[in-house]
Write a protein that holds these residues in place. Structure first.
Motif, mmCIF file in Angstrom:
data_model
loop_
_atom_site.group_PDB
_atom_site.id
_atom_site.type_symbol
_atom_site.label_atom_id
_atom_site.label_comp_id
_atom_site.label_asym_id
_atom_site.label_seq_id
_atom_site.Cartn_x
_atom_site.Cartn_y
_atom_site.Cartn_z
ATOM 1 N N GLY A 17 0.798 -1.219 0.000
ATOM 2 C CA GLY A 17 0.000 0.000 0.000
ATOM 3 C C GLY A 17 0.829 1.266 0.000
ATOM 4 N N GLY A 18 0.124 2.379 -0.098
ATOM 5 C CA GLY A 18 0.770 3.680 0.019
ATOM 6 C C GLY A 18 1.188 4.265 -1.307
ATOM 7 N N ASP A 19 1.227 5.596 -1.361
ATOM 8 C CA ASP A 19 1.708 6.254 -2.563
ATOM 9 C C ASP A 19 3.226 6.271 -2.560
ATOM 10 O OD1 ASP A 19 2.683 8.710 -1.167
ATOM 11 O OD2 ASP A 19 0.544 9.023 -0.787
ATOM 12 N N VAL A 20 3.789 6.699 -3.662
ATOM 13 C CA VAL A 20 5.243 6.645 -3.822
ATOM 14 C C VAL A 20 5.952 7.465 -2.752
ATOM 15 C CG1 VAL A 20 7.150 7.291 -5.341
ATOM 16 C CG2 VAL A 20 5.159 6.124 -6.279
ATOM 17 N N GLN A 21 5.469 8.655 -2.478
ATOM 18 C CA GLN A 21 6.147 9.514 -1.513
ATOM 19 C C GLN A 21 6.098 8.929 -0.105
ATOM 20 O OE1 GLN A 21 8.018 12.265 -2.404
ATOM 21 N NE2 GLN A 21 8.737 11.842 -0.320
ATOM 22 N N THR A 22 4.938 8.368 0.266
ATOM 23 C CA THR A 22 4.816 7.751 1.587
ATOM 24 C C THR A 22 5.778 6.582 1.720
ATOM 25 O OG1 THR A 22 2.497 8.403 1.766
ATOM 26 C CG2 THR A 22 3.245 6.592 3.171
ATOM 27 N N LEU A 23 5.834 5.744 0.689
ATOM 28 C CA LEU A 23 6.754 4.603 0.723
ATOM 29 C C LEU A 23 8.204 5.068 0.779
ATOM 30 C CD1 LEU A 23 5.027 2.220 -1.844
ATOM 31 C CD2 LEU A 23 5.328 1.803 0.607
ATOM 32 N N ALA A 24 8.525 6.107 0.036
ATOM 33 C CA ALA A 24 9.895 6.625 0.053
ATOM 34 C C ALA A 24 10.261 7.131 1.446
ATOM 35 C CB ALA A 24 10.044 7.738 -0.983
ATOM 36 N N ASP A 25 9.334 7.814 2.097
ATOM 37 C CA ASP A 25 9.588 8.321 3.451
ATOM 38 C C ASP A 25 9.760 7.175 4.442
ATOM 39 O OD1 ASP A 25 9.428 10.905 2.490
ATOM 40 O OD2 ASP A 25 7.366 11.227 3.172
ATOM 41 N N GLN A 26 8.899 6.158 4.337
ATOM 42 C CA GLN A 26 9.027 4.998 5.209
ATOM 43 C C GLN A 26 10.357 4.290 4.989
ATOM 44 O OE1 GLN A 26 5.266 2.920 4.130
ATOM 45 N NE2 GLN A 26 4.887 2.866 6.322
ATOM 46 N N LEU A 27 10.744 4.199 3.746
ATOM 47 C CA LEU A 27 11.991 3.523 3.415
ATOM 48 C C LEU A 27 13.193 4.274 3.967
ATOM 49 C CD1 LEU A 27 13.359 1.207 1.918
ATOM 50 C CD2 LEU A 27 13.249 2.590 -0.169
ATOM 51 N N ARG A 28 13.196 5.585 3.832
ATOM 52 C CA ARG A 28 14.297 6.372 4.397
ATOM 53 C C ARG A 28 14.392 6.156 5.895
ATOM 54 N NH1 ARG A 28 12.215 10.371 0.847
ATOM 55 N NH2 ARG A 28 13.655 10.847 -0.875
ATOM 56 N N SER A 29 13.243 6.130 6.552
ATOM 57 C CA SER A 29 13.216 5.884 7.989
ATOM 58 C C SER A 29 13.807 4.521 8.313
ATOM 59 C CB SER A 29 11.777 5.973 8.512
ATOM 60 O OG SER A 29 11.691 5.563 9.863
ATOM 61 N N ALA A 30 13.368 3.494 7.581
ATOM 62 C CA ALA A 30 13.851 2.144 7.838
ATOM 63 C C ALA A 30 15.357 2.046 7.651
ATOM 64 C CB ALA A 30 13.140 1.155 6.920
ATOM 65 N N LEU A 31 15.864 2.630 6.571
ATOM 66 C CA LEU A 31 17.285 2.515 6.264
ATOM 67 C C LEU A 31 18.146 3.299 7.241
ATOM 68 C CD1 LEU A 31 16.987 2.777 2.385
ATOM 69 C CD2 LEU A 31 17.626 0.739 3.695
ATOM 70 N N ALA A 32 17.544 4.257 7.932
ATOM 71 C CA ALA A 32 18.277 5.003 8.958
ATOM 72 C C ALA A 32 18.429 4.202 10.248
ATOM 73 C CB ALA A 32 17.564 6.321 9.254
ATOM 74 N N ALA A 197 9.463 2.726 11.387
ATOM 75 C CA ALA A 197 10.309 1.816 10.624
ATOM 76 C C ALA A 197 11.757 1.858 11.108
ATOM 77 C CB ALA A 197 10.223 2.170 9.143
ATOM 78 N N GLU A 198 12.256 3.039 11.430
ATOM 79 C CA GLU A 198 13.640 3.166 11.914
ATOM 80 C C GLU A 198 13.842 2.374 13.202
ATOM 81 O OE1 GLU A 198 16.897 6.614 13.222
ATOM 82 O OE2 GLU A 198 14.957 7.187 12.353
ATOM 83 N N GLN A 199 12.879 2.469 14.115
ATOM 84 C CA GLN A 199 12.987 1.735 15.375
ATOM 85 C C GLN A 199 12.910 0.227 15.154
ATOM 86 O OE1 GLN A 199 9.635 3.659 17.283
ATOM 87 N NE2 GLN A 199 10.983 4.948 18.540
ATOM 88 N N ALA A 200 12.074 -0.192 14.213
ATOM 89 C CA ALA A 200 11.936 -1.624 13.933
ATOM 90 C C ALA A 200 13.235 -2.204 13.394
ATOM 91 C CB ALA A 200 10.797 -1.851 12.943
ATOM 92 N N VAL A 201 13.874 -1.505 12.459
ATOM 93 C CA VAL A 201 15.149 -1.987 11.910
ATOM 94 C C VAL A 201 16.233 -1.978 12.983
ATOM 95 C CG1 VAL A 201 16.994 -1.422 10.268
ATOM 96 C CG2 VAL A 201 14.602 -1.400 9.529
ATOM 97 N N ALA A 202 16.248 -0.951 13.805
ATOM 98 C CA ALA A 202 17.227 -0.910 14.894
ATOM 99 C C ALA A 202 17.042 -2.084 15.848
ATOM 100 C CB ALA A 202 17.111 0.413 15.644
ATOM 101 N N GLU A 203 15.781 -2.402 16.170
ATOM 102 C CA GLU A 203 15.501 -3.524 17.066
ATOM 103 C C GLU A 203 15.882 -4.856 16.419
ATOM 104 O OE1 GLU A 203 13.939 -5.736 20.400
ATOM 105 O OE2 GLU A 203 14.892 -3.793 20.075
ATOM 106 N N ALA A 204 15.582 -4.994 15.128
ATOM 107 C CA ALA A 204 15.948 -6.222 14.422
ATOM 108 C C ALA A 204 17.459 -6.432 14.458
ATOM 109 C CB ALA A 204 15.452 -6.175 12.984
ATOM 110 N N ASN A 205 18.213 -5.383 14.217
ATOM 111 C CA ASN A 205 19.672 -5.503 14.246
ATOM 112 C C ASN A 205 20.198 -5.767 15.651
ATOM 113 O OD1 ASN A 205 21.199 -5.110 11.601
ATOM 114 N ND2 ASN A 205 19.652 -3.504 11.454
ATOM 115 N N ARG A 206 19.551 -5.182 16.640
ATOM 116 C CA ARG A 206 19.973 -5.452 18.022
ATOM 117 C C ARG A 206 19.788 -6.934 18.355
ATOM 118 N NH1 ARG A 206 18.054 -6.468 22.824
ATOM 119 N NH2 ARG A 206 15.881 -6.369 22.162
ATOM 120 N N LEU A 207 18.646 -7.481 17.975
ATOM 121 C CA LEU A 207 18.384 -8.894 18.237
ATOM 122 C C LEU A 207 19.359 -9.790 17.481
ATOM 123 C CD1 LEU A 207 14.485 -8.790 18.086
ATOM 124 C CD2 LEU A 207 15.862 -9.333 20.111
#
Length: 217
Positions: A17-32, A197-207
């Protein structure tokens, strides 16, 4: 700093789901949020024009973070967007054709292995990786037991790396890592959960840092 190359690493699957800009913002958050090896971009029900627009927007974001950007299913979209590779989940003939045409210039990975015999047939074609699970298969907190079993079997006997689909809970990365799989894929756990998304990726890497077995152990 933890040597992420020596343990199971994270692969992200962009959500439907989501438009391109929303997905791009979520992705930037995740990759951070920390280490991400690869991001796979599925088409889902987007038309070809929308899929092309999405790929051309997110591929540079992914690559700027140091991750590999893989387009699922459409080599033309992958080429135009200058993606790093292609994920093929169709017939073996399609995979074979993609491997012949695009390697080693591009990464070519394989999905569609729902049982051992098919996985071995796919492995004979020498893709860059094999994916166990479905992109939209993260419907429970834990990974599907069948995918865990396939990942453990594959990792114990085949050198081609495998990616195992996790569940919709970030903690599911631990069960995948314990199989010996080189990569764990997350989608809803990162992009559809209650935390950013940023917190989720950080938690995944911590685990993974704390609990994933080391490959040279």
């Amino acid at each position: 700093m933890t040597d992420v190359e020596n343990r199971c690493r994270l692969v992200l699957i962009l959500p439907a789901g989501g438009d391109v800009q929303t997905l791009a913002d979520q992705l930037r958050s995740a990759l951070a949020g920390g280490d991400v090896a690869t991001v796979i971009i599925p088409q889902y029900d987007r038309n070809d024009h929308a899929f092309q627009a999405l790929a051309e927007t997110v591929v540079p974001i992914i690559q700027a973070s140091g991750a590999a950007a893989l387009v699922a299913g459409d080599s033309r979209v992958a080429g135009r967007a200058k993606a790093d590779g292609l994920h093929v989940a169709g017939k073996k003939e399609e995979l074979d054709d993609a491997i012949v045409k695009f390697t080693p210039k591009m990464i070519v990975g394989a999905g569609g292995a729902a049982e051992r015999h098919t996985a071995l047939e796919i492995g004979e074609l020498q893709p860059d990786y094999i994916f166990f699970g479905k992109f939209e298969g993260d419907i429970k907190p834990e990974p599907h037991p069948k995918n865990l079993a396939l990942g453990e079997w594959w990792a114990s006997m085949v050198e081609i790396p495998c990616i195992v689909m996790g569940g919709n809970d970030v903690a599911s990365v631990v069960a995948v890592a314990e199989t010996g799989a080189e990569f764990v894929a997350l989608r809803e756990a990162v992009f559809g959960g209650s935390q950013a998304a940023e917190q989720a990726v950080a938690e995944a890497n911590r685990l993974l840092d704390e609990k994933a077995p080391r490959f040279d152990a």
